[in-house]
Write an enzyme that holds these catalytic residues in place. Structure first.
Site, short mmCIF file in Angstrom:
data_model
loop_
_atom_site.label_atom_id
_atom_site.label_comp_id
_atom_site.label_asym_id
_atom_site.label_seq_id
_atom_site.Cartn_x
_atom_site.Cartn_y
_atom_site.Cartn_z
N ASN A 95 -3.81 -0.26 13.13
CA ASN A 95 -3.73 0.42 11.84
C ASN A 95 -3.92 1.90 12.10
O ASN A 95 -5.05 2.40 12.19
CB ASN A 95 -4.81 -0.13 10.91
CG ASN A 95 -4.76 0.47 9.51
OD1 ASN A 95 -4.15 1.51 9.29
ND2 ASN A 95 -5.43 -0.18 8.58
N ARG A 131 0.14 -2.06 10.79
CA ARG A 131 0.22 -1.53 9.43
C ARG A 131 1.21 -0.38 9.44
O ARG A 131 1.07 0.58 10.20
CB ARG A 131 -1.14 -1.01 8.97
CG ARG A 131 -1.09 -0.38 7.58
CD ARG A 131 -2.18 0.63 7.37
NE ARG A 131 -2.08 1.28 6.07
CZ ARG A 131 -2.68 2.43 5.77
NH1 ARG A 131 -3.40 3.05 6.69
NH2 ARG A 131 -2.54 2.95 4.59
N HIS A 149 -1.07 1.22 -0.31
CA HIS A 149 -2.29 0.40 -0.18
C HIS A 149 -2.01 -1.08 -0.45
O HIS A 149 -2.90 -1.83 -0.84
CB HIS A 149 -3.40 0.90 -1.11
CG HIS A 149 -3.98 2.22 -0.71
ND1 HIS A 149 -4.27 3.20 -1.63
CD2 HIS A 149 -4.32 2.72 0.51
CE1 HIS A 149 -4.75 4.26 -1.00
NE2 HIS A 149 -4.79 3.99 0.30
N ARG A 190 -6.22 15.01 -0.39
CA ARG A 190 -4.94 15.04 -1.09
C ARG A 190 -5.14 15.30 -2.58
O ARG A 190 -6.12 14.87 -3.17
CB ARG A 190 -4.19 13.72 -0.88
CG ARG A 190 -3.57 13.58 0.50
CD ARG A 190 -3.01 12.19 0.73
NE ARG A 190 -3.92 11.37 1.51
CZ ARG A 190 -3.76 10.06 1.68
NH1 ARG A 190 -2.75 9.43 1.12
NH2 ARG A 190 -4.62 9.39 2.42
N GLU A 212 -7.71 -5.16 5.42
CA GLU A 212 -6.27 -5.04 5.69
C GLU A 212 -5.89 -5.68 7.01
O GLU A 212 -4.81 -6.27 7.14
CB GLU A 212 -5.89 -3.56 5.70
CG GLU A 212 -6.06 -2.87 4.36
CD GLU A 212 -5.93 -1.36 4.45
OE1 GLU A 212 -5.43 -0.76 3.50
OE2 GLU A 212 -6.34 -0.78 5.46
#
Length: 385
Positions: A8, A87, A175, A235, A371
């Site tokens: 990931n 990912r 996500h 961000r 994840e």
């Protein structure tokens, strides 16, 4: 026994896990390389009940991947790596499920590097490195955008000429691996609730929210890029497009400078002038830190109301991600005064990050996301098949 490796890759880190393949993948080891690109890059490995951290110097993502492979030699101990799961942030409009990463697929995915510049190039670099390291292994891409591909058209489009939508300028949502895990966990914990109307808040250095109905994504706060929606660590989140025109036309900023501003210098870091780390902001307790947190929370509250409107009501709210799982302050402020929506927190349960932290008709949960396990399960299913 065969092993599964998951990778990931983020903008400055690579998370990894090793699983034993079988009926259900069992995690054997995990860790991450962080602060890539700085002179303080470090590799952390959790294995056999111990946690070790080693400094690896100033390395890029390629060097970080090599450090991971070196650290995993004793973990793998000669076992076959049957599959590597990656990912990948952007799968474009084509992929609504995991896919094998052959040359043609990699070429297609390279076309979306400009859509996710902090992640996509590093995601694909990890794929290339893993193909060299494990040439016989299945290389499987698991896409953050795939979970959102069933959105109604009105939740996917912008009010631009239709030709832009046709060429890929549309809302993708991100996500998705985290939301897929939460949907599965909710179905396990409360099958009835999982069939209802749920808003999941994935709050971390990257942050977004997703409206689910019957476990499927209906809408997301993130759109064309991972910039939209909530304020994040660095961000900006939601921004009037006119600001972009002003920066380019009136301030004379280059596209590269604007990109750096919006992706790396804004959000909690820009608002506080201190840090992108919520833990540091909560501890600092300066006026600027408090204002940064207040803005972060205000966007969560605004989007929570919007998502409830999209769903036609609300049955469950789930907090996840690094901030969502660990910041009782953010959860409390996000839910304060939301009794009109059916949300009432239990202060003690919230302080303890209990599984259920509410007393009102809307159930509010804290569920840690995973994840990597979503990726491992997809690889396991592919190599078993």
């Amino acid at each position: 026994m065969s092993r599964i490796l998951t990778l990931n890759s983020g903008s400055s880190s690579i998370k990894f896990s090793v699983y034993a393949a079988g009926d259900a993948p069992a995690r054997m080891a995990e860790g991450q390389v962080d602060r890539l690109g700085s002179d303080a890059a470090a590799l952390t490995l959790k294995w056999q009940g111990t946690r070790t951290t080693a400094q690896i110097g100033q390395v890029d993502h390629r060097g970080g991947l090599q450090a991971i492979l070196d650290a995993l030699r004793p973990v793998l101990a000669g076992a076959e790596v049957a599959g590597v799961g990656h990912r990948i942030v952007h799968g474009g409009p084509r992929f609504d499920a995991p896919a094998l990463l052959d040359d043609d697929t990699l070429t297609y995915l390279e076309g979306f590097e400009a859509f996710a510049p902090l992640h996509q190039p590093h995601n694909l670099a990890a794929v290339r490195g893993a193909r060299l390291a494990f040439p016989a292994a299945v290389q499987l891409g698991c896409f953050d955008t795939a979970f959102h591909r069933g959105h109604p058209w009105v939740n996917d489009t912008f009010a631009l000429p239709r030709s832009f939508y046709d060429e890929g300028v549309r809302r993708y949502g991100f996500h998705g691996l985290s939301y897929a895990y939460i949907a599965g966990e909710l179905a396990r914990l409360d099958p009835g609730a999982a069939q209802g109307r749920t808003v999941v808040a994935h709050l971390g250095n990257g942050a977004s929210m997703c409206a689910l109905h019957d476990g499927k994504s209906v809408d997301s706060t993130m759109g064309f890029s991972a910039l939209e929606g909530l304020a994040m660590g660095t961000r900006c989140g939601q921004l009037d497009p006119g600001v972009m025109l002003y920066l380019l036309q009136q301030r004379g900023m280059t596209p590269e400078a604007v990109s750096d501003l919006l992706y790396k210098q804004s959000g909690l870091k820009g608002l506080s002038g201190l840090s992108n780390d919520m833990r540091e902001l909560e501890a600092a307790d300066t006026e600027a830190a408090r204002e940064a947190i207040a803005y972060f929370v205000s966007r969560i509250r605004r989007e929570l109301g919007a998502m409830a409107a999209v769903l036609g009501g609300l049955d469950t709210v789930v907090f996840t991600g690094g901030i969502g799982e660990n910041s009782a302050q953010v959860r409390a402020q996000a839910c304060a005064g939301m009794d009109w929506l059916g949300i009432t927190l239990d202060a003690t349960a919230n302080a303890q990050a209990a599984h259920v932290i509410s007393t009102g008709p809307v159930t509010v949960r804290v569920i840690p996301t995973d994840e990597e396990l979503v990726i491992a399960r997809a690889v396991n299913a592919r190599i078993d098949g």
